[in-house]
Design a protein around this motif. Sequence first.
Motif, PDB file in Angstrom:
ATOM      1  N   UNK A 152     -22.369 -11.439 -33.966  1.00 24.44           N
ATOM      2  CA  UNK A 152     -22.067 -12.831 -33.619  1.00 24.44           C
ATOM      3  C   UNK A 152     -22.882 -13.786 -34.485  1.00 24.44           C
ATOM      4  N   UNK A 153     -24.160 -13.460 -34.699  1.00 30.39           N
ATOM      5  CA  UNK A 153     -24.992 -14.311 -35.550  1.00 30.39           C
ATOM      6  C   UNK A 153     -24.451 -14.346 -36.980  1.00 30.39           C
ATOM      7  N   UNK A 154     -24.066 -13.185 -37.505  1.00 27.69           N
ATOM      8  CA  UNK A 154     -23.477 -13.138 -38.848  1.00 27.69           C
ATOM      9  C   UNK A 154     -22.153 -13.899 -38.873  1.00 27.69           C
ATOM     10  N   UNK A 155     -21.411 -13.797 -37.777  1.00 25.64           N
ATOM     11  CA  UNK A 155     -20.123 -14.480 -37.676  1.00 25.64           C
ATOM     12  C   UNK A 155     -20.238 -15.993 -37.708  1.00 25.64           C
TER      13      UNK A 155
ATOM     14  N   UNK B 123     -19.323 -28.368 -35.455  1.00 26.84           N
ATOM     15  CA  UNK B 123     -19.409 -28.378 -33.993  1.00 26.84           C
ATOM     16  C   UNK B 123     -18.061 -28.142 -33.319  1.00 26.84           C
ATOM     17  N   UNK B 124     -16.976 -28.136 -34.094  1.00 24.33           N
ATOM     18  CA  UNK B 124     -15.650 -27.876 -33.544  1.00 24.33           C
ATOM     19  C   UNK B 124     -15.256 -26.407 -33.639  1.00 24.33           C
ATOM     20  N   UNK B 125     -16.139 -25.570 -34.185  1.00 22.10           N
ATOM     21  CA  UNK B 125     -15.867 -24.128 -34.315  1.00 22.10           C
ATOM     22  C   UNK B 125     -16.971 -23.353 -33.624  1.00 22.10           C
ATOM     23  N   UNK B 126     -16.574 -22.321 -32.902  1.00 18.25           N
ATOM     24  CA  UNK B 126     -17.549 -21.509 -32.170  1.00 18.25           C
ATOM     25  C   UNK B 126     -17.333 -20.033 -32.435  1.00 18.25           C
ATOM     26  N   UNK B 127     -18.391 -19.290 -32.263  1.00 13.01           N
ATOM     27  CA  UNK B 127     -18.337 -17.837 -32.181  1.00 13.01           C
ATOM     28  C   UNK B 127     -18.736 -17.516 -30.753  1.00 13.01           C
ATOM     29  N   UNK B 128     -17.950 -16.698 -30.086  1.00 15.62           N
ATOM     30  CA  UNK B 128     -18.211 -16.360 -28.689  1.00 15.62           C
ATOM     31  C   UNK B 128     -18.899 -15.004 -28.593  1.00 15.62           C
ATOM     32  N   UNK B 129     -19.821 -14.917 -27.648  1.00 11.83           N
ATOM     33  CA  UNK B 129     -20.555 -13.670 -27.413  1.00 11.83           C
ATOM     34  C   UNK B 129     -20.467 -13.325 -25.938  1.00 11.83           C
ATOM     35  N   UNK B 130     -19.984 -12.127 -25.658  1.00 13.44           N
ATOM     36  CA  UNK B 130     -19.834 -11.622 -24.293  1.00 13.44           C
ATOM     37  C   UNK B 130     -20.741 -10.410 -24.149  1.00 13.44           C
ATOM     38  N   UNK B 131     -21.557 -10.406 -23.083  1.00 11.83           N
ATOM     39  CA  UNK B 131     -22.440  -9.267 -22.855  1.00 11.83           C
ATOM     40  C   UNK B 131     -22.290  -8.788 -21.432  1.00 11.83           C
TER      41      UNK B 131
END
Length: 170
Positions: free
Chosen positions: A67-70, A11-19
């Motif tokens: 992003x999902x794979x990331x 929960x301390x790591x994120x992948x960001x997605x910009x659209x």
Amino acid sequence: MTARPFKRGSPERAVAYVRVSTDAACASAAQQRAAIEAWARREGVEVAAWHDDRGEETGERPGFTAALEGLTLAGAGVLAVASEDRASIEGMSGPFRFAAGERGARLVTADGSGMPDGTHRCPTCGDPVEPWPRYPRAVCGICQHEATDEGGRPLEFFNTSRATCRRRGG
């Protein structure tokens, strides 16, 4: 049957997605990135990777797929987007939430829009989930994918139609 590869992300790591769509009313990529960065600082979350899509149609989002794979590659437990409208398919974020949950992550919006209001919580982990009056004990996507029987075999959840149900006594 082979076990599904699944691991809850940190929960301390994120992948960001910009659209950024062709709609001039949506926030620019820079504005979305700034919103996600501010959220991450506020919440103490490290953004491990950034992915984006620009002007793609609903079915053509290579950045979202990446992003999902990331999420899995980074061991991230959060898929971060700027707002609800950036993580939706025709106004519905459910498919995005489910896709993140399948990879051990929660979908989070930097501005808090479209997030579950906390009135319903997963009975297993306590995370807020969207309330479904028809399913008052619905679990979150992460817990759904972690569920096993006593023998450690993964459980599958699904609905059946009346046509597939057998009648009693017949």
